[in-house]
Write an enzyme that holds these catalytic residues in place. Sequence first.
Site: not given
Ligand code: FAD
Ligand code: TPP
Length: 589
Positions: A486, A170
């Site tokens: 999920m 600050k």
């Molecule tokens: C419930 C849940 C389920 C999921 N299921 C799936 C699934 O089934 N399939 C799926 O694909 N993902 C899924 N994900 C997402 C997964 O966790 C990752 O976030 C995702 O796969 C990462 O994507 P990406 O490899 O494109 O990386 P990003 O995280 O987008 O990373 C990008 C990469 O590119 C590079 N990069 C960045 N900018 C540039 C640039 N200008 N030029 C060249 N390189 C660059 C970075 O260095 C990095 O290596 C799920 C997520 C959740 C929450």
């Molecule tokens: C902040 C946070 N806490 C816990 C989780 C773990 N988690 C992943 S999916 C999920 C349930 C999500 O439920 P809802 O929003 O109702 O979506 P649905 O799967 O029913 O479509 C939880 C608890 C998370 N991803 N993020």
Amino acid sequence: MSDKSHDPNQMTGAAMIVRALIDHGVQHIFGYPGGAVLPIYDEIFQQTEMQHILVRHEQGAGHAAEGYARSTGKPGVVLVTSGPGATNMVTPLADALMDSIPLVCITGQVPTHLIGNDAFQECDTVGITRPCTKHNWLVRNVNDLAKVLHEAFYVATSGRPGPVVVDVPKDVQFATGTYHPPRKSDVHVSYAPRVKGDAMQIRKAVALLASAKRPIIYSGGGVVNSGPEASKLLRELVEITGFPITSTLMGLGAYPASGKNWLGMLGMHGTYEANMAMHDCDVMLCVGARFDDRITGRTDAFSPGSKKIHIDIDPSSINKNIRVDIPIIGDCGDVLGDILQVFKAEAKKPDIKGWWSEIATWRARKSLAYKPNRDVIMPQYAIQRLFELTRGRDTYITTEVGQHQMWAAQFYGFEEPHRWMTSGGLGTMGYGLPAAIGVQVAHPDSLVIDIGGDASVQMTMQEMSTAVQFDLPVKIFILNNSYMGMVRQWQQLLHGNRLSHSYSEALPDFVKLAEAYGGVGLQVSKPADLDGAILEMISVKKPVLFDCRVAALENCFPMIPSGKAHNEMILPTEAADPAAFFASGKALV
Ligand SMILES: Cc1cc2nc3c(=O)[nH]c(=O)nc-3n(C[C@H](O)[C@H](O)[C@H](O)COP(=O)(O)OP(=O)(O)OC[C@H]3O[C@@H](n4cnc5c(N)ncnc54)[C@H](O)[C@@H]3O)c2cc1C
Ligand SMILES: Cc1ncc(C[n+]2csc(CCOP(=O)(O)OP(=O)(O)O)c2C)c(N)n1
């Protein structure tokens, strides 16, 4: 001697912060005030070039800034106070770091002489945020402030984008010092990311692509980060090579979902054809993706017979999870441009008809099929209708985290990059509503929809109040299954269907809740009423909470159970008793 009192570059630290933001073209800033940032808020009050969006919780500011950044390609800017203001920002900072989103976050800090004294609302912000930022600074001298702020914008936006924090005590905000506008020497001398790919590696990559019999392009968030030109070049590469293409969750839209070579998303909830093609390909071109574990499944069984090319701007992404044969460090746009040039000059389209026939047999499995129901809204159907009824409009989609997020990825067809905002790496429930607010601030006339789950939206629901205050007509489309779907799905498949604490007993009446906030509430439970209600939602010029009651126990397929290989997916057809199927350990091929 010069008269310093008339020097326009002499100003307080607080004034410098506002000046620097304006000099970097910042038009919107998301924040929440408190004692340690009051001098900055006082400066914000006295200017008109930049709009401050007051959120209801600092986490909301962070995700709003992420949505703003992802949908515009510009950095998102956040201002929060010390102590709890800073700690509330930890989640969005970690989220932005995982998903490579450029954020500049300014935090207030207690005065320098009190640092380390357990002062009121003191916390070690740089210590706490170090592991969840790309870089951070504590500025102890007002004369360092301008340089640090300019450097902060450079670091956040160059190379692999990411979040940065500038912590400003600050007394530094009150002190007077010398400001200077951004200049070349403000860039970090030791940080000069490589943009242009190595010419030799590019030649090798083209030769490999041209020799492929079973190629695949696996694109990711890096293509979106690179900007619209990279998506254009990616489309051209697909066109001239005729290769099939899949994408991660983060890369959706870089290649259009309606494109003829599109295989759908890959990974844990990806399509059968995308995952099988990844598993059986002989040449894989990974463009701006990072071989995340949701993609690779079991790494020792990941695409065992393929040669891999990996384009990435971050050298630390190369060989991190999967060893590759031809790494190319550089920006996706630049490297794709060079690959295209060499390919056009030196290579010709390989004959991959046989490969496309094989892909056709995988496609015929219809891995996204689900059982239609006349009486109950199937969640997949709800997304399909939302897609059809918003098709051709200027629409942006954000999501929360869970089954609804995956169904959105599978059933909403993205045609352009920057239209899809989701929390991929950290998987942060509560991301979608504030992210939608950030998107709507950047695109006031567009249709912005947060596809949510009933549990997720309650994590940041208070931001509905922000949407109402700032006339941001975001739509929150809740696939309400009364479960943390999920979590319930994993408990059903992997924990003997013991649904431990995944049922939401006392959900609010979302319609009344919307009205209480000053928005509009809609509720639908019959498939026949769905279209009309979606059209009503679209036409309302206010924030809308849409409570879409869907089949409670539907599971999201395909699914590669954690730690399994690509060819060990569970498909909907095997899903009548998925637990038994999974327990049998049977692979699908
Ligand atoms: C419930 C849940 C389920 C999921 N299921 C799936 C699934 O089934 N399939 C799926 O694909 N993902 C899924 N994900 C997402 C997964 O966790 C990752 O976030 C995702 O796969 C990462 O994507 P990406 O490899 O494109 O990386 P990003 O995280 O987008 O990373 C990008 C990469 O590119 C590079 N990069 C960045 N900018 C540039 C640039 N200008 N030029 C060249 N390189 C660059 C970075 O260095 C990095 O290596 C799920 C997520 C959740 C929450
Ligand atoms: C902040 C946070 N806490 C816990 C989780 C773990 N988690 C992943 S999916 C999920 C349930 C999500 O439920 P809802 O929003 O109702 O979506 P649905 O799967 O029913 O479509 C939880 C608890 C998370 N991803 N993020």
